[in-house]
Design a protein around this motif. Sequence first.
Motif, mmCIF file in Angstrom:
data_model
loop_
_atom_site.group_PDB
_atom_site.id
_atom_site.type_symbol
_atom_site.label_atom_id
_atom_site.label_comp_id
_atom_site.label_asym_id
_atom_site.label_seq_id
_atom_site.Cartn_x
_atom_site.Cartn_y
_atom_site.Cartn_z
ATOM 1 N N LEU A 1 0.844 -1.186 0.000
ATOM 2 C CA LEU A 1 0.000 0.000 0.000
ATOM 3 C C LEU A 1 0.878 1.234 0.000
ATOM 4 C CD1 LEU A 1 -3.195 0.607 2.043
ATOM 5 C CD2 LEU A 1 -1.308 2.235 2.326
ATOM 6 N N ILE A 2 0.504 2.228 -0.794
ATOM 7 C CA ILE A 2 1.231 3.497 -0.834
ATOM 8 C C ILE A 2 0.443 4.516 -0.029
ATOM 9 C CG2 ILE A 2 2.053 5.387 -2.291
ATOM 10 C CD1 ILE A 2 2.361 3.300 -4.545
ATOM 11 N N SER A 3 1.048 4.995 1.053
ATOM 12 C CA SER A 3 0.374 5.976 1.908
ATOM 13 C C SER A 3 1.017 7.356 1.850
ATOM 14 C CB SER A 3 0.362 5.492 3.364
ATOM 15 O OG SER A 3 1.686 5.363 3.854
ATOM 16 N N ILE A 4 2.230 7.436 1.282
ATOM 17 C CA ILE A 4 2.927 8.719 1.198
ATOM 18 C C ILE A 4 3.440 8.936 -0.216
ATOM 19 C CG2 ILE A 4 4.924 10.055 1.973
ATOM 20 C CD1 ILE A 4 4.714 8.698 4.659
ATOM 21 N N GLU A 5 3.142 10.089 -0.767
ATOM 22 C CA GLU A 5 3.665 10.504 -2.064
ATOM 23 C C GLU A 5 4.358 11.846 -1.869
ATOM 24 O OE1 GLU A 5 0.451 10.447 -4.884
ATOM 25 O OE2 GLU A 5 -0.331 8.571 -4.076
ATOM 26 N N LYS A 6 5.612 11.926 -2.242
ATOM 27 C CA LYS A 6 6.381 13.150 -2.045
ATOM 28 C C LYS A 6 5.758 14.329 -2.790
ATOM 29 C CE LYS A 6 10.766 10.648 -1.632
ATOM 30 N NZ LYS A 6 12.064 10.386 -2.266
#
Length: 449
Positions: free
Chosen positions: A183-188
Amino acid sequence: MLPKLVAQKIEENQTAMLQTLQNLIAIPSVATRAPENGYPYGSNCADALDFMLQTAASFGLHTQNLAYHIGTADTDVTAAPYLGILAHLDVVPVMAENWHTPPFTAVLKEDCIFGRGAIDDKGPAVAALYAVKAIIDAGIPLKKPVRLLFGCNEENGSTDLEYYHAHDTMPPLVFTPDGSYPLISIEKGMMRITFHALLHDPIHTLQAGTAPNAVPAQAICTLSASEIPTNLPENCTVSITEETAQLIWNGKAAHASTPETGNNAITGLLQLLAEQPKFADCRALSALFPHGCTDGSGLGIACTDETSGALTCICSQMQIQDRELTGMIDIRYPLCTTKEAVFQTVQERLQDAGFACEIVIQNDPHAVSEESELVQTLLRVYEEETGQKGKCLAIGGGTYVHDIPGGVAFGAEFPGWDYHMHGDDEFVPIAHLMKDVRMMAAAILEICG
């Protein structure tokens, strides 16, 4: 977690699902830059949306077409949707001559489906639709409504979501199968800065970089024949006429979010020319963008944190014509800094070197707490369906939920796999597609069942 009857329906629907995906891949839905034939993203994107909405309606879902920007398919319209699954039907362009199979003809071979959109994002969109169908076929009622959203402009700015937000409300919980597992929870945060100046170096022309968000694979410049450096590296070629010479520096392309995997042709060429006495501007630029450096050290913006990782920075495009130099910088910055701080430092460094600059695009970071109920539920689904430990990821790229509060990316790329997304011979293993259906069905039942 997944009821046996739902799992059985998923297996029974496999043949139909693969045919649906084949039909969808056959529509070359590359969004147009401007409205075409009365459609905001062209006829092909409109055809893809019509096909998916018609298929969803045949399964008993309530569909709506929002002027061909985006479409919705709801399990129930007597209450507001609670969970949204956001996928897109538009795809990136192809160079058909580089494919081993026709890019817009879904080819089944080696237990995989090859075709543009197989993994990004037509395969996951079809998987989401058939996850809902399996629940319907199993006769399991949902306590809270689910909305499938099929967009048509993710690859070209996501103006489809802008239209949606202006005409409807996003469900309180949203995930997109437009990223990676677990799961991707942070995107720069992302910032693109253009810089320019009048050049004093004896360069006639320079052309490098085809996209603002990619490490350039080649840089081509023309010089006076007398200015060609000696002892050229093996990756450089030169062709000389009586008075001028064309110098080509060959590198390796990579996405701007993972620049360390590439070899920047612009910075390589700048480093080479900077060694010559008459190339003061190239020396200044090479100091700002040292070859092999991808952390922004030359611009004074390097930083990192444990949560979101390190800042990345590339000079992605450069042109010189009639002594006018213009360039593009792509920066992906972590949570520990701000766009204001980054730009102020970059601006100061560029001005000291004689270059003016302006911001072209800037997006704030997107971060969702690991303790979020949605995050914890999806990680639990991943662990139960795969037997692997679920964890949150932070990336430098952006997914379809970047501007949706609380939204996360759940799939569809499994760890350790290269599906050639955005590349030639894009594919998805059928087994992975079936896992996608299972996980989305399990997630729907856990959240709304």
